[in-house]
Design a protein around this motif. Structure first.
Motif, PDB file in Angstrom:
ATOM      1  N   ARG A  46      35.245 -19.050  12.806  1.00 43.71           N
ATOM      2  CA  ARG A  46      34.199 -18.043  12.717  1.00 43.71           C
ATOM      3  C   ARG A  46      34.620 -16.939  11.746  1.00 43.71           C
ATOM      4  NH1 ARG A  46      33.105 -14.969  16.953  1.00 43.71           N
ATOM      5  NH2 ARG A  46      35.009 -15.346  18.143  1.00 43.71           N
ATOM      6  N   VAL A  47      33.667 -16.472  10.927  1.00 44.22           N
ATOM      7  CA  VAL A  47      33.917 -15.396   9.977  1.00 44.22           C
ATOM      8  C   VAL A  47      32.834 -14.347  10.162  1.00 44.22           C
ATOM      9  CG1 VAL A  47      34.247 -14.761   7.560  1.00 44.22           C
ATOM     10  CG2 VAL A  47      34.903 -17.050   8.346  1.00 44.22           C
ATOM     11  N   LEU A  48      33.247 -13.094  10.389  1.00 41.68           N
ATOM     12  CA  LEU A  48      32.302 -12.017  10.650  1.00 41.68           C
ATOM     13  C   LEU A  48      32.666 -10.778   9.862  1.00 41.68           C
ATOM     14  CD1 LEU A  48      33.238 -13.173  13.864  1.00 41.68           C
ATOM     15  CD2 LEU A  48      30.906 -12.372  14.076  1.00 41.68           C
ATOM     16  N   ARG A  49      31.705  -9.851   9.829  1.00 45.38           N
ATOM     17  CA  ARG A  49      31.924  -8.560   9.175  1.00 45.38           C
ATOM     18  C   ARG A  49      31.597  -7.441  10.148  1.00 45.38           C
ATOM     19  NH1 ARG A  49      27.415  -9.871   5.305  1.00 45.38           N
ATOM     20  NH2 ARG A  49      27.166 -11.490   6.879  1.00 45.38           N
ATOM     21  N   VAL A  50      32.404  -6.386  10.110  1.00 41.97           N
ATOM     22  CA  VAL A  50      32.125  -5.150  10.837  1.00 41.97           C
ATOM     23  C   VAL A  50      32.004  -4.046   9.805  1.00 41.97           C
ATOM     24  CG1 VAL A  50      33.070  -3.429  12.418  1.00 41.97           C
ATOM     25  CG2 VAL A  50      33.205  -5.860  12.991  1.00 41.97           C
ATOM     26  N   SER A  51      30.885  -3.338   9.846  1.00 46.29           N
ATOM     27  CA  SER A  51      30.556  -2.353   8.811  1.00 46.29           C
ATOM     28  C   SER A  51      30.492  -0.951   9.413  1.00 46.29           C
ATOM     29  CB  SER A  51      29.214  -2.723   8.173  1.00 46.29           C
ATOM     30  OG  SER A  51      28.860  -1.810   7.155  1.00 46.29           O
ATOM     31  N   PRO A  52      31.583  -0.204   9.353  1.00 45.52           N
ATOM     32  CA  PRO A  52      31.567   1.141   9.917  1.00 45.52           C
ATOM     33  C   PRO A  52      30.885   2.144   8.991  1.00 45.52           C
ATOM     34  CG  PRO A  52      33.806   0.233   9.806  1.00 45.52           C
ATOM     35  CD  PRO A  52      32.928  -0.591   8.912  1.00 45.52           C
ATOM     36  N   GLY A  53      30.336   3.171   9.607  1.00 49.31           N
ATOM     37  CA  GLY A  53      29.920   4.354   8.872  1.00 49.31           C
ATOM     38  C   GLY A  53      31.093   5.311   8.823  1.00 49.31           C
ATOM     39  N   TRP A  54      30.805   6.593   8.989  1.00 50.72           N
ATOM     40  CA  TRP A  54      31.891   7.573   8.998  1.00 50.72           C
ATOM     41  C   TRP A  54      32.650   7.464  10.308  1.00 50.72           C
ATOM     42  CZ3 TRP A  54      31.537  13.413  10.214  1.00 50.72           C
ATOM     43  CH2 TRP A  54      32.794  14.009  10.007  1.00 50.72           C
ATOM     44  N   VAL A  55      33.965   7.265  10.203  1.00 53.40           N
ATOM     45  CA  VAL A  55      34.839   7.151  11.360  1.00 53.40           C
ATOM     46  C   VAL A  55      35.835   8.307  11.316  1.00 53.40           C
ATOM     47  CG1 VAL A  55      36.472   5.687  12.605  1.00 53.40           C
ATOM     48  CG2 VAL A  55      34.594   4.648  11.314  1.00 53.40           C
ATOM     49  N   GLU A  56      36.070   8.908  12.458  1.00 55.81           N
ATOM     50  CA  GLU A  56      36.925  10.104  12.519  1.00 55.81           C
ATOM     51  C   GLU A  56      38.404   9.697  12.536  1.00 55.81           C
ATOM     52  OE1 GLU A  56      36.397  14.486  14.501  1.00 55.81           O
ATOM     53  OE2 GLU A  56      35.897  12.740  15.707  1.00 55.81           O
ATOM     54  N   THR A  57      38.865   9.231  11.390  1.00 55.16           N
ATOM     55  CA  THR A  57      40.265   8.865  11.211  1.00 55.16           C
ATOM     56  C   THR A  57      41.060  10.073  10.732  1.00 55.16           C
ATOM     57  OG1 THR A  57      39.889   8.243   8.911  1.00 55.16           O
ATOM     58  CG2 THR A  57      39.594   6.520  10.583  1.00 55.16           C
ATOM     59  N   GLU A  58      42.365   9.889  10.592  1.00 59.16           N
ATOM     60  CA  GLU A  58      43.203  10.975  10.086  1.00 59.16           C
ATOM     61  C   GLU A  58      42.730  11.435   8.702  1.00 59.16           C
ATOM     62  OE1 GLU A  58      44.190   8.070  11.295  1.00 59.16           O
ATOM     63  OE2 GLU A  58      46.091   8.215  12.405  1.00 59.16           O
ATOM     64  N   ALA A  59      42.353  10.465   7.867  1.00 55.88           N
ATOM     65  CA  ALA A  59      41.923  10.800   6.510  1.00 55.88           C
ATOM     66  C   ALA A  59      40.608  11.573   6.517  1.00 55.88           C
ATOM     67  CB  ALA A  59      41.782   9.530   5.674  1.00 55.88           C
ATOM     68  N   SER A  60      39.679  11.177   7.387  1.00 59.66           N
ATOM     69  CA  SER A  60      38.388  11.866   7.410  1.00 59.66           C
ATOM     70  C   SER A  60      38.510  13.256   8.025  1.00 59.66           C
ATOM     71  CB  SER A  60      37.344  11.035   8.153  1.00 59.66           C
ATOM     72  OG  SER A  60      37.611  10.990   9.528  1.00 59.66           O
ATOM     73  N   VAL A  61      39.419  13.400   8.977  1.00 55.25           N
ATOM     74  CA  VAL A  61      39.676  14.734   9.536  1.00 55.25           C
ATOM     75  C   VAL A  61      40.209  15.653   8.445  1.00 55.25           C
ATOM     76  CG1 VAL A  61      41.170  16.033  11.092  1.00 55.25           C
ATOM     77  CG2 VAL A  61      40.007  13.983  11.917  1.00 55.25           C
ATOM     78  N   ALA A  62      41.151  15.144   7.643  1.00 51.12           N
ATOM     79  CA  ALA A  62      41.705  15.952   6.552  1.00 51.12           C
ATOM     80  C   ALA A  62      40.629  16.330   5.546  1.00 51.12           C
ATOM     81  CB  ALA A  62      42.840  15.199   5.862  1.00 51.12           C
ATOM     82  N   LEU A  63      39.728  15.376   5.250  1.00 51.08           N
ATOM     83  CA  LEU A  63      38.629  15.669   4.328  1.00 51.08           C
ATOM     84  C   LEU A  63      37.730  16.753   4.894  1.00 51.08           C
ATOM     85  CD1 LEU A  63      36.810  15.143   1.882  1.00 51.08           C
ATOM     86  CD2 LEU A  63      35.772  13.254   3.163  1.00 51.08           C
ATOM     87  N   ALA A  64      37.363  16.657   6.163  1.00 52.20           N
ATOM     88  CA  ALA A  64      36.499  17.666   6.781  1.00 52.20           C
ATOM     89  C   ALA A  64      37.163  19.034   6.770  1.00 52.20           C
ATOM     90  CB  ALA A  64      36.152  17.254   8.209  1.00 52.20           C
ATOM     91  N   GLU A  65      38.472  19.061   6.987  1.00 53.78           N
ATOM     92  CA  GLU A  65      39.187  20.335   6.969  1.00 53.78           C
ATOM     93  C   GLU A  65      39.217  20.936   5.571  1.00 53.78           C
ATOM     94  OE1 GLU A  65      42.901  19.166   8.663  1.00 53.78           O
ATOM     95  OE2 GLU A  65      42.259  19.610  10.735  1.00 53.78           O
ATOM     96  N   ARG A  66      39.371  20.082   4.541  1.00 55.67           N
ATOM     97  CA  ARG A  66      39.351  20.598   3.171  1.00 55.67           C
ATOM     98  C   ARG A  66      37.967  21.145   2.817  1.00 55.67           C
ATOM     99  NH1 ARG A  66      42.157  15.794   2.034  1.00 55.67           N
ATOM    100  NH2 ARG A  66      40.323  14.885   1.038  1.00 55.67           N
ATOM    101  N   LEU A  67      36.936  20.412   3.194  1.00 54.26           N
ATOM    102  CA  LEU A  67      35.574  20.881   2.920  1.00 54.26           C
ATOM    103  C   LEU A  67      35.276  22.162   3.674  1.00 54.26           C
ATOM    104  CD1 LEU A  67      33.669  17.464   3.087  1.00 54.26           C
ATOM    105  CD2 LEU A  67      34.168  18.810   1.039  1.00 54.26           C
ATOM    106  N   ALA A  68      35.768  22.253   4.897  1.00 54.29           N
ATOM    107  CA  ALA A  68      35.554  23.458   5.696  1.00 54.29           C
ATOM    108  C   ALA A  68      36.233  24.659   5.055  1.00 54.29           C
ATOM    109  CB  ALA A  68      36.088  23.243   7.109  1.00 54.29           C
ATOM    110  N   ALA A  69      37.455  24.466   4.581  1.00 53.47           N
ATOM    111  CA  ALA A  69      38.174  25.568   3.945  1.00 53.47           C
ATOM    112  C   ALA A  69      37.448  26.031   2.688  1.00 53.47           C
ATOM    113  CB  ALA A  69      39.600  25.129   3.609  1.00 53.47           C
ATOM    114  N   GLY A  70      36.935  25.083   1.917  1.00 56.84           N
ATOM    115  CA  GLY A  70      36.219  25.445   0.698  1.00 56.84           C
ATOM    116  C   GLY A  70      34.907  26.149   0.959  1.00 56.84           C
TER     117      GLY A  70
END
Length: 259
Positions: free
Chosen positions: A175-199
């Protein structure tokens, strides 16, 4: 009541398993009794050495090292979860994307899955059983022209490759499948949100709002958690999903506005 996913003693390879979605997938499979090897460019101190391969799977040699480790330590693999992905391309639209940027996005988001599948799939076919899950992205439906054109194109290529592979090998038991996430609150996305917030002179919640608005909104009102994506992946990889193949499961809190 907890559902038994019947994953005990399954041999599993998870790429990019030290952070974010990958780390959540590794933890969940291990909790369910699976034997998991994961890979990244460097091993965290808490990661057992026997179940980790330090390799850059964006390269041919890195993929070969992972395949050798899987065969030596596990004697093959029953489940492959390709989590690896990301983007280092600059903002600035199409004009900012030169040859190196395009190559990098394809080498990271498409070729590792192709190479590892090509090496490990024959063993699955010989046994007549196996599961491959490719983690794609809603960006293939909703590319952001300012910054994700190459990433979105690479994920679209991964999705098309996955669908074609499923049509070829499902009749032979894999079986072969795909999982397609949207925005996930990972370490990288948290850092991005913090940078945008600071700006923007706001707090982390304000940074999250900036990201959600850039996506056109998330009806659920928040990003997914890595463990929520891992829950979906573990179910799809399990015998509980034995007749599910060839499809793509979107987990995005309703971000994509059409069915």
């Amino acid at each position: 009541m907890m559902m038994d996913l019947d994953l005990k003693d399954r041999r599993v390879l998870v790429t990019a398993g030290t952070k974010g979605i990958g780390a959540a997938v590794v933890a969940l499979f291990r909790q369910n009794g699976a034997n998991v090897i994961t890979t990244a460019r460097s091993r965290p101190d808490a990661m057992p050495e026997q179940m980790f391969v330090a390799a850059d799977v964006a390269t041919v040699d890195g993929c070969a090292a992972v395949v050798d480790a899987v065969n030596d330590r596990l004697g093959g693999v029953d489940i492959i979860v390709h989590v690896l992905g990301g983007s280092s391309a600059p903002a600035g639209g199409f004009a900012a994307l030169g040859e190196d940027e395009w190559h990098n996005e394809l080498y990271l988001n498409l070729f590792p899955a192709v190479r590892l599948d090509r090496a490990l799939l024959p063993g699955m076919l010989a046994r007549g059983t196996g599961v491959i899950i490719h983690v794609t992205s809603i960006q293939r439906h909703l590319p952001l022209p300012e910054s994700t054109t190459a990433y979105a194109a690479a994920k679209a290529a991964l999705s098309t490759y996955s669908k074609s592979l499923s049509k070829e090998v499902t009749p032979q038991g894999v079986r072969v499948l795909r999982v397609s996430p949207g925005w996930v609150e990972t370490e990288a996305s948290v850092a991005l949100a913090e940078r945008l917030a600071a700006g923007a002179g706001t707090d982390y919640a304000g940074g999250k709002e900036i990201i959600m608005k850039s996506l056109g909104g998330i009806p659920l009102g928040r990003p997914s958690k890595p463990v929520e994506v891992a829950n979906l992946i573990a179910f799809l990889a399990s015998p509980r999903a034995a007749t599910i193949t060839g499809t793509e499961y979107v987990i995005d809190g309703g971000t994509i506005p059409t069915a």
